[in-house]
Design an enzyme around this catalytic site. Structure first.
Site, PDB file in Angstrom:
ATOM      1  N   ASN A  44       4.139   0.778   2.249  1.00 51.58           N
ATOM      2  CA  ASN A  44       4.050  -0.357   3.183  1.00 51.58           C
ATOM      3  C   ASN A  44       4.242  -1.675   2.456  1.00 51.58           C
ATOM      4  O   ASN A  44       3.569  -1.943   1.455  1.00 51.58           O
ATOM      5  CB  ASN A  44       2.685  -0.356   3.863  1.00 51.58           C
ATOM      6  CG  ASN A  44       2.523   0.845   4.782  1.00 51.58           C
ATOM      7  OD1 ASN A  44       3.181   0.942   5.812  1.00 51.58           O
ATOM      8  ND2 ASN A  44       1.685   1.790   4.387  1.00 51.58           N
ATOM      9  N   LYS A  56      11.307  10.262  11.605  1.00 47.34           N
ATOM     10  CA  LYS A  56      10.746   8.894  11.653  1.00 47.34           C
ATOM     11  C   LYS A  56      11.813   7.851  11.952  1.00 47.34           C
ATOM     12  O   LYS A  56      12.842   7.820  11.294  1.00 47.34           O
ATOM     13  CB  LYS A  56      10.111   8.541  10.299  1.00 47.34           C
ATOM     14  CG  LYS A  56       8.988   9.459   9.868  1.00 47.34           C
ATOM     15  CD  LYS A  56       8.309   8.909   8.616  1.00 47.34           C
ATOM     16  CE  LYS A  56       7.231   9.856   8.117  1.00 47.34           C
ATOM     17  NZ  LYS A  56       6.537   9.327   6.923  1.00 47.34           N
ATOM     18  N   ARG A 107       0.865  -1.197   0.000  1.00 43.67           N
ATOM     19  CA  ARG A 107       0.000   0.000   0.000  1.00 43.67           C
ATOM     20  C   ARG A 107       0.891   1.233   0.000  1.00 43.67           C
ATOM     21  O   ARG A 107       1.709   1.407   0.894  1.00 43.67           O
ATOM     22  CB  ARG A 107      -0.928   0.025   1.219  1.00 43.67           C
ATOM     23  CG  ARG A 107      -2.131   0.963   1.004  1.00 43.67           C
ATOM     24  CD  ARG A 107      -2.957   1.155   2.271  1.00 43.67           C
ATOM     25  NE  ARG A 107      -2.211   1.881   3.261  1.00 43.67           N
ATOM     26  CZ  ARG A 107      -2.202   1.608   4.565  1.00 43.67           C
ATOM     27  NH1 ARG A 107      -2.912   0.625   5.047  1.00 43.67           N
ATOM     28  NH2 ARG A 107      -1.460   2.333   5.395  1.00 43.67           N
TER      29      ARG A 107
HETATM   30  P1  ADP Z   1       3.602   4.315   9.903  1.00 47.53           P
HETATM   31  O1  ADP Z   1       4.408   3.322   9.133  1.00 47.53           O
HETATM   32  O2  ADP Z   1       3.766   4.184  11.368  1.00 47.53           O
HETATM   33  O3  ADP Z   1       2.171   4.349   9.457  1.00 47.53           O
HETATM   34  P2  ADP Z   1       3.871   6.892   8.540  1.00 47.53           P
HETATM   35  O4  ADP Z   1       5.100   7.309   7.833  1.00 47.53           O
HETATM   36  O5  ADP Z   1       2.719   6.509   7.695  1.00 47.53           O
HETATM   37  O6  ADP Z   1       4.269   5.734   9.572  1.00 47.53           O
HETATM   38  O7  ADP Z   1       3.425   8.059   9.514  1.00 47.53           O
HETATM   39  C1  ADP Z   1       2.257   7.975  10.304  1.00 47.53           C
HETATM   40  C2  ADP Z   1       1.332   9.156  10.042  1.00 47.53           C
HETATM   41  O8  ADP Z   1       2.042  10.392  10.243  1.00 47.53           O
HETATM   42  C3  ADP Z   1       0.795   9.249   8.624  1.00 47.53           C
HETATM   43  O9  ADP Z   1      -0.348   8.450   8.464  1.00 47.53           O
HETATM   44  C4  ADP Z   1       0.500  10.729   8.503  1.00 47.53           C
HETATM   45  O10 ADP Z   1      -0.740  11.054   9.122  1.00 47.53           O
HETATM   46  C5  ADP Z   1       1.611  11.368   9.329  1.00 47.53           C
HETATM   47  N1  ADP Z   1       2.745  11.722   8.432  1.00 47.53           N
HETATM   48  C6  ADP Z   1       3.822  10.950   8.162  1.00 47.53           C
HETATM   49  N2  ADP Z   1       4.656  11.566   7.299  1.00 47.53           N
HETATM   50  C7  ADP Z   1       4.100  12.761   7.003  1.00 47.53           C
HETATM   51  C8  ADP Z   1       4.485  13.866   6.179  1.00 47.53           C
HETATM   52  N3  ADP Z   1       5.617  13.878   5.485  1.00 47.53           N
HETATM   53  N4  ADP Z   1       3.657  14.930   6.122  1.00 47.53           N
HETATM   54  C9  ADP Z   1       2.504  14.955   6.832  1.00 47.53           C
HETATM   55  N5  ADP Z   1       2.090  13.963   7.640  1.00 47.53           N
HETATM   56  C10 ADP Z   1       2.875  12.863   7.740  1.00 47.53           C
HETATM   57 MG    MG Z   2       3.746   2.039   7.516  1.00 48.77          MG
HETATM   58 MG    MG Z   3       1.450   4.895   7.606  1.00 49.41          MG
END
Ligand code: ADP
Ligand code: MG
Ligand code: MG
Length: 528
Positions: free
Chosen positions: A151, A418, A129
């Site tokens: 993902n 992150k 995804r």
């Molecule tokens: P995970 O693998 O834990 O889902 P993500 O990278 O998807 O990690 O980050 C979790 C959440 O943080 C995302 O669903 C989004 O809401 C927010 N997020 C992550 N990266 C960004 C970004 N570059 N800009 C805005 N929001 C972000």
């Molecule tokens: Mg993820």
């Molecule tokens: Mg995510």
């Protein structure tokens, strides 16, 4: 659509709440209730389900961005299948993440152990995804999607997402009082009269089809067939490797039911908790290492596992002790097709995403091009156009610049930090970054990446959560699902599909949007 979603009177709100809530419960748009809501003594046998938070209306989403996400998905599938085949590159990534991330290091050790004795299964399945948010710069230029993350393990909500599209589209249809019940095409939707006064005619909504549940299941079916005939004399099966006490179980069930609806071939599906791998599975004697599963309720029956679909194992919480790691090793060295293998899981780290997206000279399109054998340079540039800037925190030129940003109380405000983790709730945002980094030894910084925040244009909607409505500004995150089956050794892709989408929406005051974490909710798109 300036007057969208429509203003509701209090009685319309009450009516819509009732309709959406009942539809969700009746159609498995559900999760198990959190322990805090239902005390164990009130539900000792786990019979209760609760409606998933949903928006009352499909959120407006730029059609151009939706199409962009759909258009690049197969190239993304190919990219990540290719990266999974590049062990040398992944070894470098693990090395750059560094020893301080024990979880990633321990995963890699399992890969090395299996490599040492030789993999017996070269086929690999990805249910992917790719997540995006809409980006539009201040100049009011054409909106574009920017990738949040990709993902490669336990990509969830595909089961609930197609249901949510149904809720918003047709299944809440109510017969119009003045039409005969036989005229089904004139039935009216949730968003039309007689539910609310300021009706939105259905034909003004542009609701894209969404086959996420069936599509993901068909990826598993492909792998099940591709595994070939059983060589142990036992029937083949699929295992869903799950977490104990999973609340998001119905999401998984929709995939399971879709698989079980296959009659040719018949596909037995079993759920196996990650903690019970060794208890219920073994490897057949001999060099082929077929994975055998004996269901606890059928102690005299044994199945040969063709596919292991992992909805667990993506975070340290599933590996409390050495036995859990041995369980993962046991599966990895077996002949079952893994979804995902350890290599594919590592390919999905944020570190890999950063290396692809860090602005470098020569440009990343050349790195991308090398991973897209069947694609042209145009698919590499189509992928690159979905990247936002992501930096390492190492001592490279980009890394030093990122360190300066991440330690500056003003500059850090446009960024998110992150770690190499999945499942939500792990990131550090904006002003919290400098003090956080101060608490982390300098030598461990390389296990994080720094990413520019994407700031989508404001959208309004109403979220129905726990029977109550929350109105206001929302932020939408689009996920596009893809399925891919390839051969690590032959380096061929035998199946590559884009299969439906997810729209997750959160209140605009929330940093994280996890539906399971309690901030986000399920949604669908009306394209504008
Ligand atoms: P995970 O693998 O834990 O889902 P993500 O990278 O998807 O990690 O980050 C979790 C959440 O943080 C995302 O669903 C989004 O809401 C927010 N997020 C992550 N990266 C960004 C970004 N570059 N800009 C805005 N929001 C972000
Ligand atoms: Mg993820
Ligand atoms: Mg995510």
């Amino acid at each position: 659509m300036t007057d969208y979603p429509p203003e509701l009177t209090a009685s319309e709100e009450a009516r819509l709440t009732e309709v959406a809530k009942d539809w969700a419960l009746a159609h498995g748009l559900t999760v198990r209730p959190p322990p805090a809501v239902i005390a164990a003594e009130a539900d000792p046998r786990g019979i209760l389900a609760t409606a998933v938070p949903v928006t009352l209306f499909p959120s407006p989403f730029p059609g151009i961005c939706f199409e962009q996400g759909i258009a690049v998905q197969k190239a993304y599938n190919e990219l990540y299948a290719s990266i999974s085949q590049d062990e040398e590159f992944l070894a470098r990534m693990v090395n750059e993440i560094g020893d301080s991330d024990e979880f990633i290091t321990d995963l890699w050790k399992i890969h090395l152990r299996v490599k040492e004795e030789g993999y017996v299964q070269h086929k690999s399945l990805g249910l992917f995804r790719s997540d995006y948010m809409v980006h539009q710069d201040a100049s009011g230029s054409r909106p574009q999607i920017k990738q949040v993350e990709f993902n490669t393990i336990a990509s969830s909500f595909g089961g609930l997402s197609s249901q949510t599209s149904q809720l918003h589209k047709s299944a809440a249809r109510i017969p119009h009082p003045q039409l005969s019940c036989t005229k089904k095409s004139r039935y009216l939707s949730l968003t039309e009269y007689p539910l609310i006064e300021n009706a939105i005619p259905l034909d003004t909504l542009n609701l894209p089809p969404n086959n996420s549940a069936a599509g993901l299941a068909s990826g598993i079916k492909e792998a099940f067939i591709s595994y070939g005939a059983s060589t142990t004399g036992h029937s083949k099966c699929v295992i869903f490797l799950v977490q104990d006490g999973e609340r998001n179980v119905f999401d998984q069930k929709h995939l399971e039911y879709s698989l079980q609806s296959s009659t040719d071939p018949i596909i037995p599906v079993f759920r196996l908790p990650f903690s019970q791998i060794q208890e219920h599975t073994s490897l057949a004697n001999g060099a082929r290492r077929q994975l055998l599963y004996t269901p606890p309720h059928l102690p005299t029956r044994t199945f040969e596992v063709a596919v292991i679909y992992m909805r667990s194992g993506y975070g340290p919480g599933d590996y409390p002790d050495a036995r859990a790691w041995e369980g993962r090793y046991h599966l990895e060295r077996s002949a079952a097709i893994k979804c995902p293998s350890i290599l594919t899981q590592i390919a999905g780290t944020k570190k890999v995403q950063q290396v692809l997206a860090t602005p470098t000279i020569p440009s990343n399109s050349s790195i991308l091009g090398q991973y897209l054998p069947s694609g042209s340079s145009s698919s590499a540039s189509a992928l690159a156009s979905t990247f936002t800037n992501i930096y390492p925190l190492d001592t490279s030129e980009a890394g030093l610049r990122a360190r300066a940003i991440a330690t500056d109380p003003e500059l850090c405000k446009g960024y998110v930090l992150k770690p190499q983790r999945e499942g939500g709730g792990n990131n550090i945002y904006r002003g919290a970054i400098p003090p956080f980094l101060k608490s982390v030894p300098d030598a461990h910084w390389t296990s994080y990446i720094l990413m520019e925040l994407i700031t989508p244009p404001p959208v309004r909607n109403t979220i129905l959560r726990n029977g109550k409505l929350e109105q206001g500004g929302v932020i939408c995150e689009l996920g596009i699902y893809g399925t891919c089956l390839w051969d690590q050794q032959a380096k061929t892709i035998s199946h590559n599909e884009q299969v439906g989408y997810l729209l997750r929406t959160k209140g605009d005051q929330s940093e994280e949007g996890g539906v399971a974490a309690g901030f986000g909710c399920m949604d669908s798109c009306t394209l504008v």
